[in-house]
Write a protein that holds these residues in place. Structure first.
Motif, mmCIF file in Angstrom:
data_model
loop_
_atom_site.group_PDB
_atom_site.id
_atom_site.type_symbol
_atom_site.label_atom_id
_atom_site.label_comp_id
_atom_site.label_asym_id
_atom_site.label_seq_id
_atom_site.Cartn_x
_atom_site.Cartn_y
_atom_site.Cartn_z
ATOM 1 N N GLN A 8 0.836 -1.202 0.000
ATOM 2 C CA GLN A 8 0.000 0.000 0.000
ATOM 3 C C GLN A 8 0.871 1.253 0.000
ATOM 4 O OE1 GLN A 8 -3.345 0.075 2.824
ATOM 5 N NE2 GLN A 8 -2.988 -2.122 3.106
ATOM 6 N N ILE A 9 1.897 1.269 0.833
ATOM 7 C CA ILE A 9 2.810 2.419 0.881
ATOM 8 C C ILE A 9 3.463 2.626 -0.474
ATOM 9 C CG2 ILE A 9 4.994 3.259 1.855
ATOM 10 C CD1 ILE A 9 4.076 1.985 4.543
ATOM 11 N N SER A 10 3.912 1.561 -1.074
ATOM 12 C CA SER A 10 4.554 1.643 -2.386
ATOM 13 C C SER A 10 3.600 2.213 -3.436
ATOM 14 C CB SER A 10 5.053 0.260 -2.803
ATOM 15 O OG SER A 10 5.680 0.318 -4.053
ATOM 16 N N ALA A 11 2.364 1.769 -3.421
ATOM 17 C CA ALA A 11 1.368 2.253 -4.380
ATOM 18 C C ALA A 11 1.077 3.737 -4.169
ATOM 19 C CB ALA A 11 0.088 1.436 -4.265
ATOM 20 N N PHE A 12 0.952 4.145 -2.916
ATOM 21 C CA PHE A 12 0.689 5.554 -2.635
ATOM 22 C C PHE A 12 1.897 6.425 -2.958
ATOM 23 C CE2 PHE A 12 -2.975 3.996 -0.186
ATOM 24 C CZ PHE A 12 -3.946 4.857 -0.682
ATOM 25 N N GLU A 13 3.100 5.908 -2.742
ATOM 26 C CA GLU A 13 4.303 6.658 -3.110
ATOM 27 C C GLU A 13 4.365 6.866 -4.622
ATOM 28 O OE1 GLU A 13 7.364 4.337 -1.218
ATOM 29 O OE2 GLU A 13 7.335 5.599 0.578
ATOM 30 N N ALA A 14 3.964 5.860 -5.392
ATOM 31 C CA ALA A 14 3.943 5.992 -6.853
ATOM 32 C C ALA A 14 2.904 7.028 -7.280
ATOM 33 C CB ALA A 14 3.648 4.643 -7.502
#
Length: 70
Positions: A8-14
């Motif tokens: 989730q963090i990775s997706a939001f960072e993208a």
């Protein structure tokens, strides 16, 4: 299946990165043309800025959740 907190963090960072890049593009266009932003550009920029702020806050919450769980 639910995404992990890290996913989730990775997706939001993208998402944040894409929004920030678009904000840079908008500002660069106006600067290159020696003008201020028009109404449409201003609205888009402000919407993106609000989204980045919301994503930053959400990432912080996810990180806190991850730290408490770990």
């Amino acid at each position: 299946m639910s995404k992990t907190v890290a996913e989730q963090i990775s997706a939001f960072e993208a998402k944040r990165q894409a929004s920030a890049a678009r904000m840079t593009d908008i500002m660069s266009k106006g600067g290159d043309e020696g003008r201020t932003l028009d109404e449409t550009e201003t609205q888009e920029y402000d919407t993106l800025a609000g989204g980045v702020k919301a994503v930053d806050a959400h990432i912080a919450r996810l990180q806190q959740r991850d730290q408490r769980a770990g």
